[in-house]
Write an enzyme that holds these catalytic residues in place. Structure first.
Site, PDB file in Angstrom:
ATOM      1  N   THR A  40       0.960  -1.165   0.051  1.00 55.08           N
ATOM      2  CA  THR A  40      -0.181   0.110   0.041  1.00 55.08           C
ATOM      3  C   THR A  40       0.628   1.421  -0.115  1.00 55.08           C
ATOM      4  O   THR A  40       0.332   2.298  -0.780  1.00 55.08           O
ATOM      5  CB  THR A  40      -1.194   0.058   0.837  1.00 55.08           C
ATOM      6  OG1 THR A  40      -1.665  -1.120   1.250  1.00 55.08           O
ATOM      7  CG2 THR A  40      -2.656   1.454   0.833  1.00 55.08           C
TER       8      THR A  40
ATOM      9  N   TYR B   6     -13.243  -5.137  -2.682  1.00 56.94           N
ATOM     10  CA  TYR B   6     -14.731  -4.696  -3.673  1.00 56.94           C
ATOM     11  C   TYR B   6     -15.576  -5.829  -3.646  1.00 56.94           C
ATOM     12  O   TYR B   6     -16.989  -5.541  -3.387  1.00 56.94           O
ATOM     13  CB  TYR B   6     -13.867  -4.411  -4.651  1.00 56.94           C
ATOM     14  CG  TYR B   6     -15.319  -3.573  -5.721  1.00 56.94           C
ATOM     15  CD1 TYR B   6     -15.329  -2.549  -5.480  1.00 56.94           C
ATOM     16  CD2 TYR B   6     -15.285  -3.989  -6.878  1.00 56.94           C
ATOM     17  CE1 TYR B   6     -16.910  -1.657  -6.233  1.00 56.94           C
ATOM     18  CE2 TYR B   6     -16.392  -3.233  -7.596  1.00 56.94           C
ATOM     19  CZ  TYR B   6     -16.963  -2.495  -7.618  1.00 56.94           C
ATOM     20  OH  TYR B   6     -18.085  -1.901  -8.573  1.00 56.94           O
TER      21      TYR B   6
ATOM     22  N   TYR C 103      -2.361 -10.549   4.101  1.00 62.56           N
ATOM     23  CA  TYR C 103      -3.379  -8.972   4.540  1.00 62.56           C
ATOM     24  C   TYR C 103      -3.917  -9.032   5.141  1.00 62.56           C
ATOM     25  O   TYR C 103      -4.930  -8.565   4.048  1.00 62.56           O
ATOM     26  CB  TYR C 103      -1.426  -8.489   3.381  1.00 62.56           C
ATOM     27  CG  TYR C 103      -1.941  -6.638   3.643  1.00 62.56           C
ATOM     28  CD1 TYR C 103      -2.232  -6.187   5.223  1.00 62.56           C
ATOM     29  CD2 TYR C 103      -1.543  -5.982   2.557  1.00 62.56           C
ATOM     30  CE1 TYR C 103      -1.669  -4.716   5.103  1.00 62.56           C
ATOM     31  CE2 TYR C 103      -2.105  -4.871   3.186  1.00 62.56           C
ATOM     32  CZ  TYR C 103      -1.799  -3.865   4.220  1.00 62.56           C
ATOM     33  OH  TYR C 103      -1.953  -2.513   4.575  1.00 62.56           O
TER      34      TYR C 103
ATOM     35  N   ARG D  74      -9.490  -1.008   4.333  1.00 59.53           N
ATOM     36  CA  ARG D  74      -9.520  -0.579   3.129  1.00 59.53           C
ATOM     37  C   ARG D  74      -9.817  -1.772   2.279  1.00 59.53           C
ATOM     38  O   ARG D  74     -10.484  -0.950   0.927  1.00 59.53           O
ATOM     39  CB  ARG D  74      -8.026  -0.895   2.377  1.00 59.53           C
ATOM     40  CG  ARG D  74      -6.838   0.271   2.990  1.00 59.53           C
ATOM     41  CD  ARG D  74      -5.210   0.695   2.494  1.00 59.53           C
ATOM     42  NE  ARG D  74      -4.174   1.457   3.608  1.00 59.53           N
ATOM     43  CZ  ARG D  74      -4.668   2.669   2.672  1.00 59.53           C
ATOM     44  NH1 ARG D  74      -5.060   2.871   1.278  1.00 59.53           N
ATOM     45  NH2 ARG D  74      -3.438   3.410   3.025  1.00 59.53           N
TER      46      ARG D  74
ATOM     47  N   LYS E  52      -0.171 -10.179   8.737  1.00 62.24           N
ATOM     48  CA  LYS E  52      -0.075  -8.583   8.190  1.00 62.24           C
ATOM     49  C   LYS E  52      -1.129  -8.423   9.136  1.00 62.24           C
ATOM     50  O   LYS E  52      -2.383  -8.282   7.968  1.00 62.24           O
ATOM     51  CB  LYS E  52       0.505  -7.675   6.990  1.00 62.24           C
ATOM     52  CG  LYS E  52       0.420  -6.329   7.788  1.00 62.24           C
ATOM     53  CD  LYS E  52       1.068  -5.899   6.880  1.00 62.24           C
ATOM     54  CE  LYS E  52       1.016  -4.054   6.600  1.00 62.24           C
ATOM     55  NZ  LYS E  52       1.623  -3.259   5.720  1.00 62.24           N
TER      56      LYS E  52
ATOM     57  N   ILE F 109       5.390  -4.641  10.478  1.00 62.79           N
ATOM     58  CA  ILE F 109       5.111  -4.213   9.181  1.00 62.79           C
ATOM     59  C   ILE F 109       5.508  -2.516   9.134  1.00 62.79           C
ATOM     60  O   ILE F 109       3.993  -2.351   9.318  1.00 62.79           O
ATOM     61  CB  ILE F 109       4.853  -4.884   7.741  1.00 62.79           C
ATOM     62  CG1 ILE F 109       5.347  -6.601   8.208  1.00 62.79           C
ATOM     63  CG2 ILE F 109       4.656  -4.555   6.625  1.00 62.79           C
ATOM     64  CD1 ILE F 109       4.532  -7.361   7.411  1.00 62.79           C
TER      65      ILE F 109
END
Length: 307
Positions: free
Chosen positions: A46, A110, A136, A141, A164, A206
């Site tokens: 990202t 999405y 992740y 997001r 993560k 991270i």
């Protein structure tokens, strides 16, 4: 091995004035980060503005970055999309690049799959991917959250090497407690949780903040390892407001503003993200404990003592 990489920097992608990837700037920044405490990298995450990079740009970026790092620390390449087959095909392209050690695969965004769909996505990738996977989980997001119980189940798969995790400390604690084996590494993706995650038993963080405060974060983890809780806590309290400030505007605009002021020439951002304007730079500087106009001047590399 990832278990030795307590501070992994999700590195920015530098751009030239013409908007192309700036590889000399990337090399300069990488060398600095390796000297200031970074023990691994996420490239094309990202923070690296990967949604705005073309397929070929990502492949070239990963290839050149692997050459820059030259095996000194683990490299995790962002490979995730919201289409399972496309993700697999890209992972297996990236797997051909010498020096890429892991694929970072984000929870599909999405589409908004349910837990069964997310589980099937990662099971499919784990079975067919030619790189070990780091899941992740970042619901802010993606619009969907990978439940902690599903993470624990997926951690048992041979080709899933870690997660993560961006969420609550309670969720992080559950994942750590139920995945205690050397083959699965848990990282927080929240800079502000760096010390708390370590106390819970995570490998580490991270990080975005490690671009700027890698030495202080390293000192914090060293103090924790030596059971110097007072020093570790003091460093955490000093770092927390600065870590939060680096996310006060859409990331990576704040961290790029600081890096540019430090002379790393990482450039601007690709639309739809914008570089910080003058007023935003002044607000960021104040929140970082710097003089209001600090980002319009040359900043030192060590901001630990800067007033």
């Amino acid at each position: 091995m990832l278990t030795r990489s307590q501070i992994i920097t999700a590195i920015v992608t530098p751009f030239t004035a013409e908007g192309q990837i700036d590889y000399p700037a990337l090399e300069k920044l990488t060398e600095h980060l390796l000297q200031s405490g970074t023990q691994g990298f996420v490239i094309g995450g990202t923070t690296g503005e990967t949604p705005t990079l073309t397929h070929q740009e990502k492949l070239t970026l990963y290839q050149k970055f692997a050459q820059i790092v030259a095996g000194r620390v683990p490299v995790i390449a962002g490979c995730g999309t919201n289409a399972t087959q496309a993700t697999l095909e890209f992972i297996n392209e990236v797997a051909k690049i010498t020096g890429i050690d892991y694929a970072l695969a984000v929870v599909p965004y999405y589409n908004k799959p349910d837990q069964a769909g997310i589980r099937a996505h990662f099971e499919y990738l784990a079975k067919k991917a030619e790189l070990p996977l780091i899941m992740y989980n970042i619901p802010s997001r993606t619009g969907v959250k990978l439940d902690k119980e599903v993470i624990v189940d997926l951690a048992k798969l041979d080709n899933i090497a870690g997660v993560k995790q961006c969420g609550s400390l309670d969720e992080l604690a559950y994942i750590i407690e139920n995945t205690r084996n050397e083959a699965f590494s848990v990282f927080t993706g929240e800079d502000a949780q760096a010390l708390a995650a370590k106390k819970l038993g995570a490998v580490g963080v991270i990080s975005v903040a490690a671009h700027i405060y890698g030495e202080q974060m390293t000192q914090m983890y060293q103090a924790f390892a030596k059971a110097d809780q007072s020093k570790a806590k003091a460093l955490e309290q000093w770092l927390l407001p600065k870590m939060q400030a680096l996310f006060m505007y859409p990331s990576p605009a704040p961290v790029k503003a600081v890096l540019n002021a430090q002379g790393f020439a990482v450039g601007g951002l690709r639309l739809p993200l914008l570089a910080l304007n003058e007023a935003q730079q002044q607000e960021l500087a104040s929140r970082l404990g710097l003089a209001k106009n600090a980002l319009s001047k040359r900043l030192p590399l060590d901001l630990g003592e800067t007033k």
